[in-house]
Design a protein around this motif. Structure first.
Motif, PDB file in Angstrom:
ATOM      1  N   THR A 108       7.267  -0.070  -5.954  1.00  0.00           N
ATOM      2  CA  THR A 108       6.388   1.018  -5.507  1.00  0.00           C
ATOM      3  C   THR A 108       7.250   2.177  -4.989  1.00  0.00           C
ATOM      4  O   THR A 108       8.419   1.984  -4.638  1.00  0.00           O
ATOM      5  N   ALA A 109       6.645   3.362  -4.925  1.00  0.00           N
ATOM      6  CA  ALA A 109       7.437   4.579  -4.661  1.00  0.00           C
ATOM      7  C   ALA A 109       8.165   4.561  -3.325  1.00  0.00           C
ATOM      8  O   ALA A 109       9.225   5.165  -3.201  1.00  0.00           O
ATOM      9  N   ASP A 110       7.614   3.893  -2.309  1.00  0.00           N
ATOM     10  CA  ASP A 110       8.305   3.930  -1.022  1.00  0.00           C
ATOM     11  C   ASP A 110       9.108   2.651  -0.752  1.00  0.00           C
ATOM     12  O   ASP A 110       9.491   2.385   0.387  1.00  0.00           O
ATOM     13  N   PRO A 166       0.859  -1.188   0.000  1.00  0.00           N
ATOM     14  CA  PRO A 166       0.000   0.000   0.000  1.00  0.00           C
ATOM     15  C   PRO A 166       0.891   1.232   0.000  1.00  0.00           C
ATOM     16  O   PRO A 166       1.770   1.354   0.857  1.00  0.00           O
ATOM     17  N   CYS A 167       0.715   2.114  -0.972  1.00  0.00           N
ATOM     18  CA  CYS A 167       1.638   3.249  -1.146  1.00  0.00           C
ATOM     19  C   CYS A 167       0.997   4.542  -0.648  1.00  0.00           C
ATOM     20  O   CYS A 167      -0.132   4.871  -1.024  1.00  0.00           O
ATOM     21  N   PRO A 168       1.714   5.301   0.204  1.00  0.00           N
ATOM     22  CA  PRO A 168       1.148   6.528   0.789  1.00  0.00           C
ATOM     23  C   PRO A 168       0.980   7.676  -0.202  1.00  0.00           C
ATOM     24  O   PRO A 168       0.335   8.670   0.128  1.00  0.00           O
ATOM     25  N   ASN A 169       1.540   7.562  -1.393  1.00  0.00           N
ATOM     26  CA  ASN A 169       1.391   8.664  -2.354  1.00  0.00           C
ATOM     27  C   ASN A 169      -0.013   8.743  -2.940  1.00  0.00           C
ATOM     28  O   ASN A 169      -0.388   9.733  -3.550  1.00  0.00           O
ATOM     29  N   ASP A 170      -0.752   7.660  -2.767  1.00  0.00           N
ATOM     30  CA  ASP A 170      -2.186   7.678  -3.076  1.00  0.00           C
ATOM     31  C   ASP A 170      -2.573   8.214  -4.449  1.00  0.00           C
ATOM     32  O   ASP A 170      -3.516   9.023  -4.572  1.00  0.00           O
ATOM     33  N   CYS A 171      -1.865   7.781  -5.465  1.00  0.00           N
ATOM     34  CA  CYS A 171      -2.275   8.153  -6.823  1.00  0.00           C
ATOM     35  C   CYS A 171      -3.597   7.408  -7.082  1.00  0.00           C
ATOM     36  O   CYS A 171      -3.630   6.174  -7.022  1.00  0.00           O
ATOM     37  N   LEU A 172      -4.645   8.144  -7.347  1.00  0.00           N
ATOM     38  CA  LEU A 172      -5.983   7.548  -7.356  1.00  0.00           C
ATOM     39  C   LEU A 172      -6.166   6.483  -8.436  1.00  0.00           C
ATOM     40  O   LEU A 172      -7.061   5.657  -8.357  1.00  0.00           O
ATOM     41  N   PHE A 173      -5.301   6.528  -9.470  1.00  0.00           N
ATOM     42  CA  PHE A 173      -5.422   5.582 -10.592  1.00  0.00           C
ATOM     43  C   PHE A 173      -4.637   4.294 -10.365  1.00  0.00           C
ATOM     44  O   PHE A 173      -4.636   3.415 -11.209  1.00  0.00           O
ATOM     45  N   CYS A 174      -3.963   4.176  -9.206  1.00  0.00           N
ATOM     46  CA  CYS A 174      -3.019   3.072  -9.003  1.00  0.00           C
ATOM     47  C   CYS A 174      -3.559   2.059  -7.997  1.00  0.00           C
ATOM     48  O   CYS A 174      -4.077   2.441  -6.941  1.00  0.00           O
ATOM     49  N   SER A 175      -3.414   0.787  -8.312  1.00  0.00           N
ATOM     50  CA  SER A 175      -3.932  -0.235  -7.402  1.00  0.00           C
ATOM     51  C   SER A 175      -3.113  -0.332  -6.112  1.00  0.00           C
ATOM     52  O   SER A 175      -3.577  -0.895  -5.138  1.00  0.00           O
TER      53      SER A 175
HETATM   54  S1  SF4 Z   1       3.185   3.114  -6.480  1.00  0.00           S
HETATM   55 FE1  SF4 Z   1       3.603   4.920  -7.749  1.00  0.00          FE
HETATM   56  S2  SF4 Z   1       1.706   5.253  -8.953  1.00  0.00           S
HETATM   57 FE2  SF4 Z   1       1.196   3.854  -7.237  1.00  0.00          FE
HETATM   58  S3  SF4 Z   1       0.436   5.195  -5.566  1.00  0.00           S
HETATM   59 FE3  SF4 Z   1       2.635   4.904  -5.230  1.00  0.00          FE
HETATM   60  S4  SF4 Z   1       3.613   6.657  -6.300  1.00  0.00           S
HETATM   61 FE4  SF4 Z   1       1.527   6.487  -7.045  1.00  0.00          FE
END
Ligand code: SF4
Length: 341
Positions: A112-114, A64-73
């Motif tokens: 994932t970003a983190d 689960p990624c905290p950047n919360d891009c709404l289009f990303c699972s």
């Molecule tokens: S993995 Fe990348 S695209 Fe998905 S929520 Fe995180 S930053 Fe956004």
């Protein structure tokens, strides 16, 4: 007027924002749209000397990624993946090797970003050792600083995939400036950038399409292109539906015309024949985690393999490059530019 804009693009002229907007505004299935698609294909063939590429992505983890891009699972807010799952090193190595054996022109390593950056570097070094030296490796990770950019380069990456996404800062928690800074860090470290106008949704205005197209052009990447948003079930953006492949074909042709001959690649994702026919010369195979999928192993669901991508290209009358990517090669790009000029 549309004919004049197309002519200007094919002759190597730099289209203005207003001219790009006029191309996006052309109604689908009109004779002018057909001209845009034909010209996009023509420009694309010339820019890459008629050779398309298949790149392949290995996803290292699900979290689960905290950047919360709404289009990303992976976005925490979407609640699709609640646990951290890591693909074993052994599986990652065999997946990367398989892609190499299958003839992928470049292999992307995605996390994932983190995902811990140090761990990403360690895993990448192991992958690098597993692959033959000629195989092109590309990083698809979150934003990074100048030291990390150098670490990526030293780990054997030729370049990165990165984008200022549609809705950046509105549908994501990342500011566009942060993404642009990463473009800069990559360039300074000698990492070649691949980017894209993505993820295109039904709600995006022409104004935003133009703005983000110009960002991809100004970044001087080795490829741009356009990809649509895949709805993640039961999320806010899923209610907005999906842009058709027919419309995406028009959009990616406009992106091709908006960019110069110095940019050989024009991608689309997910792979489809009408997009490739309209001038997408870069498609992706995928294995492991995937931000557009809701299963842990995308190869069992949305992800295509290299052979399937090649078949899409064959249906669209493209020849596919054998060997390492020319898009992600400074020398090949110089050669291409010489032929074109
Ligand atoms: S993995 Fe990348 S695209 Fe998905 S929520 Fe995180 S930053 Fe956004």
């Amino acid at each position: 007027m549309i004919i004049d804009i197309i002519k200007k693009s094919l002759e190597g002229g730099n289209l203005t924002a207003d001219e790009i907007a006029q191309l996006f505004e052309v109604p689908l299935f009109s004779s002018e749209s057909a001209m845009i698609i034909a010209a996009g294909r023509q420009k694309c063939e010339k820019a890459c000397k008629g050779l398309a590429e298949v790149h392949a992505q290995v996803g290292l983890n699900i979290a689960p990624c905290p950047n919360d891009c709404l289009f990303c699972s992976f976005a925490s807010i979407n609640g699709v993946f609640k646990e951290q799952v890591e693909v074993s090193l052994q599986d990652v190595l065999s997946q990367a090797k398989q892609f190499e054996t299958d003839g992928a022109n470049a292999i992307f390593i995605m996390a994932t970003a983190d995902y811990p950056f140090g761990k990403f570097i360690e895993t990448s070094q192991e992958i690098r050792k597993e692959l033959i030296p000629e195989t092109v490796m590309i990083a698809n990770v979150g934003d990074f600083n100048s030291i990390q950019a150098k670490q990526l380069k030293d780990a054997g990456f030729s370049g990165i995939y990165h984008a200022v996404r549609l809705g950046e800062g509105r549908d994501t928690k990342i500011k566009p400036e942060r993404r642009l800074k990463t473009f800069e860090m990559a360039k300074e470290a000698g990492l070649i950038l691949g980017t894209c106008l993505e993820p295109v949704g039904t709600e995006h205005s022409i104004e935003e399409l133009v703005e983000k197209t110009i960002i991809t052009r100004d970044a001087e990447p080795c490829f741009s292109g356009s990809a649509r948003r895949i709805p993640i079930p039961n999320t806010k953006l899923a209610d907005l539906g999906i842009v058709s492949e027919a419309k995406m074909a028009h959009i990616l042709a406009v992106v091709r015309l908006a960019l110069g001959y110095n940019i050989p690649g024009n991608c689309t994702h997910e792979p489809n024949v009408i997009g490739a026919a309209a001038g997408a010369n870069l498609l992706w195979a995928e294995v492991g985690s995937n931000p557009r999928d809701t299963v842990e192993k995308t190869e069992a669901a949305r992800g295509m393999n290299v052979d399937q991508c090649r078949k899409v290209f064959a249906e669209a009358e493209w020849k596919v490059l054998e060997g390492p990517s020319k898009f992600y090669s400074v020398d090949s790009r110089k050669e291409l530019e010489k032929v074109i000029s």
